[in-house]
Motif scaffolding. Structure first.
Motif, PDB file in Angstrom:
ATOM      1  N   PHE A 129      64.951  41.897 -50.804  1.00 52.42           N
ATOM      2  CA  PHE A 129      65.850  41.389 -49.772  1.00 52.42           C
ATOM      3  C   PHE A 129      66.838  42.470 -49.353  1.00 52.42           C
ATOM      4  CE2 PHE A 129      69.796  39.166 -48.503  1.00 52.42           C
ATOM      5  CZ  PHE A 129      69.311  38.592 -47.349  1.00 52.42           C
ATOM      6  N   ASP A 130      66.822  42.803 -48.060  1.00 51.65           N
ATOM      7  CA  ASP A 130      67.702  43.875 -47.598  1.00 51.65           C
ATOM      8  C   ASP A 130      68.630  43.380 -46.503  1.00 51.65           C
ATOM      9  OD1 ASP A 130      65.979  43.473 -45.544  1.00 51.65           O
ATOM     10  OD2 ASP A 130      65.190  45.499 -45.458  1.00 51.65           O
ATOM     11  N   GLY A 131      68.772  42.070 -46.387  1.00 54.30           N
ATOM     12  CA  GLY A 131      69.704  41.522 -45.412  1.00 54.30           C
ATOM     13  C   GLY A 131      69.126  41.409 -44.008  1.00 54.30           C
ATOM     14  N   LYS A 132      67.870  41.842 -43.843  1.00 54.47           N
ATOM     15  CA  LYS A 132      67.294  41.831 -42.500  1.00 54.47           C
ATOM     16  C   LYS A 132      66.351  40.639 -42.323  1.00 54.47           C
ATOM     17  CE  LYS A 132      68.034  46.549 -41.373  1.00 54.47           C
ATOM     18  NZ  LYS A 132      68.265  47.385 -42.557  1.00 54.47           N
ATOM     19  N   ILE A 133      66.667  39.859 -41.334  1.00 57.43           N
ATOM     20  CA  ILE A 133      65.896  38.629 -41.143  1.00 57.43           C
ATOM     21  C   ILE A 133      64.513  38.941 -40.554  1.00 57.43           C
ATOM     22  CG2 ILE A 133      66.644  37.957 -38.811  1.00 57.43           C
ATOM     23  CD1 ILE A 133      67.238  35.140 -40.255  1.00 57.43           C
ATOM     24  N   LEU A 186      61.893  39.221 -43.160  1.00 53.65           N
ATOM     25  CA  LEU A 186      61.481  37.935 -43.737  1.00 53.65           C
ATOM     26  C   LEU A 186      60.533  37.208 -42.796  1.00 53.65           C
ATOM     27  CD1 LEU A 186      64.972  36.858 -45.096  1.00 53.65           C
ATOM     28  CD2 LEU A 186      63.020  37.589 -46.455  1.00 53.65           C
ATOM     29  N   ILE A 187      60.851  37.290 -41.507  1.00 48.15           N
ATOM     30  CA  ILE A 187      59.985  36.615 -40.528  1.00 48.15           C
ATOM     31  C   ILE A 187      58.594  37.254 -40.560  1.00 48.15           C
ATOM     32  CG2 ILE A 187      59.625  36.193 -38.054  1.00 48.15           C
ATOM     33  CD1 ILE A 187      62.721  36.071 -37.807  1.00 48.15           C
ATOM     34  N   LYS A 193      63.800  38.780 -55.070  1.00 49.08           N
ATOM     35  CA  LYS A 193      65.191  39.233 -54.882  1.00 49.08           C
ATOM     36  C   LYS A 193      65.277  40.711 -54.539  1.00 49.08           C
ATOM     37  CE  LYS A 193      68.037  36.287 -57.612  1.00 49.08           C
ATOM     38  NZ  LYS A 193      68.279  35.832 -58.904  1.00 49.08           N
ATOM     39  N   GLU A 194      64.388  41.475 -55.149  1.00 48.53           N
ATOM     40  CA  GLU A 194      64.500  42.930 -55.022  1.00 48.53           C
ATOM     41  C   GLU A 194      64.237  43.439 -53.607  1.00 48.53           C
ATOM     42  OE1 GLU A 194      65.760  44.549 -57.559  1.00 48.53           O
ATOM     43  OE2 GLU A 194      65.775  42.588 -58.534  1.00 48.53           O
TER      44      GLU A 194
END
Lengths: 142, 311
Positions: B259-263, B266-267, B256-257
């Motif tokens: 995650f900055d809203g940028k996909i 994540l990719i 969770k920590e």
């Protein structure tokens, strides 16, 4: 010119995920003004601009969602042909790259806002400060 | 050998009941003069409350549950270094990687020691790490150890990986001779810095029967775990799902920590996981990124591999 905020929620691409998020917002009487979904092989990010940003962010976090609060710029566009073009023309002339975007229609067929997330919000705002653009004031949407 | 002494308080979060793990540690600790809280596993909030109320200094816990307890503390804003008195933990009952040990040590601010044992050999305490944490000393005055090739049953040269075979030396009534543990390890014959002369084994590398085969390659869940724990942004829980003999799917919860809203990020993380698992195992996995809390939480021995293959 002030920043606005976008809420991003990580979600697996499965039925019911958007429902879960929006249910929380509904129950808290939070209004969604703009939203977008980006999805790629199996997962995605749902983005919202809402009237009570901080409240929505805290609430979603408390409910266990994977969520982040991101800065954005709201730029006024005319809700008519060429409205988007006029705005992005200026952004590209300043070398500002849009990372994600959504649209908030303030008055149908009159006034809309392009809500953009960019790499460096403060820098982009500075670059745009002299341009003939109108920006969304966070107070207008509360 | 790890610094535990009279006056310490041990919270025993292993399952009591038909499992020797909890009892051996319980009675052993009492013998030293350590107060034992027989917490058993589960009810994580209560576990944390017990640690706080009793001033627990030591835990006996499975690795997967320790990770979960540590992440719950983070969620609840508890800083174990300040709010608790934990000094060390004894982890056993599941194989886990060195990366996982460091991660838990870091999250809880403690020292973690590996403990090895099996019910057939009276439970934990067959092997134990000393303060140098470089392998587990086997009590060779109690157990005769051999390492064999699991397929042929023949001893392997000293220092090579194989299946640990144990013979009890002092047990009366039910001695076991050349008991095959199915646990894979290798003997470290070199003397230990601590001065003990009992030889050591490496941490358990896996079970000769939890290895799985994909595309003809032998893979141990610990190889995957090692990769996952080395990647920033991956949460503690993971699962390996096998639906065919050509594919493995690794399900990973994101942290969770980060995650900055940028996909894009994540990719990239997903690609990094795929690439690192491929280079560690030679098999390119499918990777699914999941929301935290999606995978079942382990409160005992974690089930990491879901094998849906029917033949």
């Amino acid at each position: 010119m002030s920043k606005v905020y976008i809420i991003s929620v990580f979600a697996e691409n499965k039925p019911g995920r958007l429902e879960r998020v929006t249910k929380v917002l509904t129950e808290a009487n939070i209004n969604i003004l703009a939203f977008s979904i980006t999805s790629t092989n199996g997962f995605g990010v749902i983005k919202f601009m809402v009237n009570k940003c901080k409240e929505a962010y805290d609430l979603l976090k408390e409910k266990g969602f994977t969520v982040s609060l991101n800065e954005a710029i709201g730029i006024e566009m005319k809700d008519q042909p060429g409205g988007l073009y006029e705005v992005v023309k200026i952004l590209s002339s300043k070398g500002i790259n849009i990372e994600s975007a959504s649209v908030y229609v303030a008055e149908t067929r009159k006034r809309a806002y392009l809500i953009v997330e960019v790499d460096d919000t403060s820098k982009a705002m500075e670059a745009l400060s002299g341009e003939p653009l109108k920006f969304l004031n966070p107070e207008e949407i509360q | 050998m790890t610094g535990a002494e009279r006056g310490d308080i041990l919270q025993n979060s292993m399952t009591y009941g038909l499992f020797t793990g909890a009892f051996v540690m319980h009675y052993g600790a009492e013998k030293v003069g350590i107060l034992v809280i027989p917490a058993g596993p589960g009810n994580t909030e209560r576990q944390i409350n017990l640690m706080r109320d009793f001033g627990t200094t030591m835990l006996h816990i499975t690795p997967s549950y320790a990770l979960y307890v540590a992440s719950v503390m983070q969620d609840k804003g508890i800083n174990p270094r300040k709010d608790l008195k934990l000094k060390r933990a004894y982890l056993g009952a599941e194989p886990y990687s060195e990366e996982t040990r460091r991660k838990i040590e870091d999250m809880l601010g403690i020292d973690i020691y590996n403990c090895y044992g099996l019910t057939e050999m009276n439970g934990p305490g067959v092997g134990f790490e000393c303060k140098y944490k470089q392998g587990l000393h086997i009590w060779e005055d109690n157990f005769l150890m051999e390492v064999v090739n699991p397929e042929t049953g023949e001893p392997v040269p000293e220092g090579e990986i194989g299946e640990l075979v144990l013979t009890t030396l002092n047990r009366e009534a039910m001695p076991l001779i050349r008991y095959r543990t199915r646990d894979l390890t290798r003997i470290i014959a070199e003397p230990c810095k601590c001065g003990r002369t009992h030889r050591r084994i490496t941490r358990i590398l896996g079970r000769s029967d939890d290895m799985f085969i994909v595309k003809g390659v032998n893979i141990f869940p610990q190889q995957i775990e090692q990769v996952l724990m080395s990647i920033k942004g991956v949460a503690q829980n993971y699962q390996i799902v096998l639906d065919s003999y050509d594919d493995m799917t690794v399900k990973v919860e994101i942290d969770k920590e980060i995650f900055d809203g940028k996909i894009d990020r994540l990719i990239k993380m997903k690609e990094e996981i795929i690439e690192k698992i491929r280079s560690a195992t030679l098999v390119k996995p499918k990777v699914e990124l999941l929301e935290p809390g999606t995978l079942p939480v382990s409160e005992g021995k974690a089930k990491r591999v879901i094998d849906n293959r029917t033949i």
